[in-house]
Motif scaffolding. Structure first.
Motif, PDB file in Angstrom:
ATOM      1  N   VAL A  88      39.498  37.646  34.202  1.00 44.22           N
ATOM      2  CA  VAL A  88      38.274  37.147  34.083  1.00 44.22           C
ATOM      3  C   VAL A  88      37.649  36.758  32.682  1.00 44.22           C
ATOM      4  O   VAL A  88      37.827  37.660  31.997  1.00 44.22           O
ATOM      5  N   CYS A 110      34.498  42.304  35.965  1.00 44.61           N
ATOM      6  CA  CYS A 110      33.945  41.891  37.535  1.00 44.61           C
ATOM      7  C   CYS A 110      33.723  43.267  38.230  1.00 44.61           C
ATOM      8  O   CYS A 110      33.929  44.330  37.615  1.00 44.61           O
ATOM      9  N   GLY A 143      33.263  41.115  43.912  1.00 46.45           N
ATOM     10  CA  GLY A 143      33.527  40.132  43.280  1.00 46.45           C
ATOM     11  C   GLY A 143      34.894  40.013  42.846  1.00 46.45           C
ATOM     12  O   GLY A 143      35.490  39.017  42.400  1.00 46.45           O
ATOM     13  N   ASP A 169      37.453  37.908  44.365  1.00 46.11           N
ATOM     14  CA  ASP A 169      37.450  36.272  44.655  1.00 46.11           C
ATOM     15  C   ASP A 169      38.145  35.623  43.522  1.00 46.11           C
ATOM     16  O   ASP A 169      37.832  35.673  42.515  1.00 46.11           O
ATOM     17  N   LEU A 210      36.639  33.629  40.465  1.00 47.00           N
ATOM     18  CA  LEU A 210      35.922  34.041  39.357  1.00 47.00           C
ATOM     19  C   LEU A 210      37.036  34.327  38.129  1.00 47.00           C
ATOM     20  O   LEU A 210      36.570  34.323  37.035  1.00 47.00           O
ATOM     21  N   TYR A 211      38.312  34.214  38.444  1.00 50.43           N
ATOM     22  CA  TYR A 211      39.401  34.361  37.529  1.00 50.43           C
ATOM     23  C   TYR A 211      39.593  32.855  36.781  1.00 50.43           C
ATOM     24  O   TYR A 211      39.854  32.119  37.593  1.00 50.43           O
TER      25      TYR A 211
END
Length: 129
Positions: A101, A105, A109, A112, A115-116
């Motif tokens: 990310v 994070c 989160g 998820d 997010l990456y």
């Protein structure tokens, strides 16, 4: 240049072990994880490791399906992420991806995949019965 390169995949029998590595370059990463994907299915979360900054506590997160069998870790000096996989099952067969990310994070989160922003090319893990 931002780059994530996985290695360590292979073929094992049920109950065997493998250790995946992800060499990260480009900058210091604070939030990183492993995901996996099989044909026809969405990429799913496996494990993540995150810290807010250097020399702060590091937190680990795992999918329920791998808790107690997989361990995520990091060697900061080498900027390398690992996934130790024990007691492997046929359902663990997939292409495993390392991801990072921008920033860090926390909590749910970390599981998820949206997010990456940075991904490796993937490494195949095959577990035979």
């Amino acid at each position: 240049q931002v780059r994530l390169v996985e290695s360590g995949g292979g073929s094992v029998q049920t109950g065997g072990s493998l250790r995946l590595s992800c060499a990260a370059s480009g900058r210091t990463w604070y939030g990183m994880g492993w995901f996996r994907q099989t044909p026809g299915r969405e990429r799913e979360f496996v494990a993540a490791l995150s810290r807010r900054a250097v020399n702060t506590d590091t937190y680990q997160y795992y999918a329920d399906s791998v808790k107690g069998r997989f361990t995520i870790s990091r060697e900061n000096a080498k900027n390398t992420l690992y996934l130790q996989m024990n007691s492997l099952k046929p359902e663990d067969t997939a292409v495993y991806y390392c991801a990072a990310v921008d920033g860090y994070c926390s909590g749910p989160g970390c599981s998820d995949r949206r997010l990456y922003r940075h991904w490796g090319q993937g490494t195949q893990v095959t577990v035979s019965s």
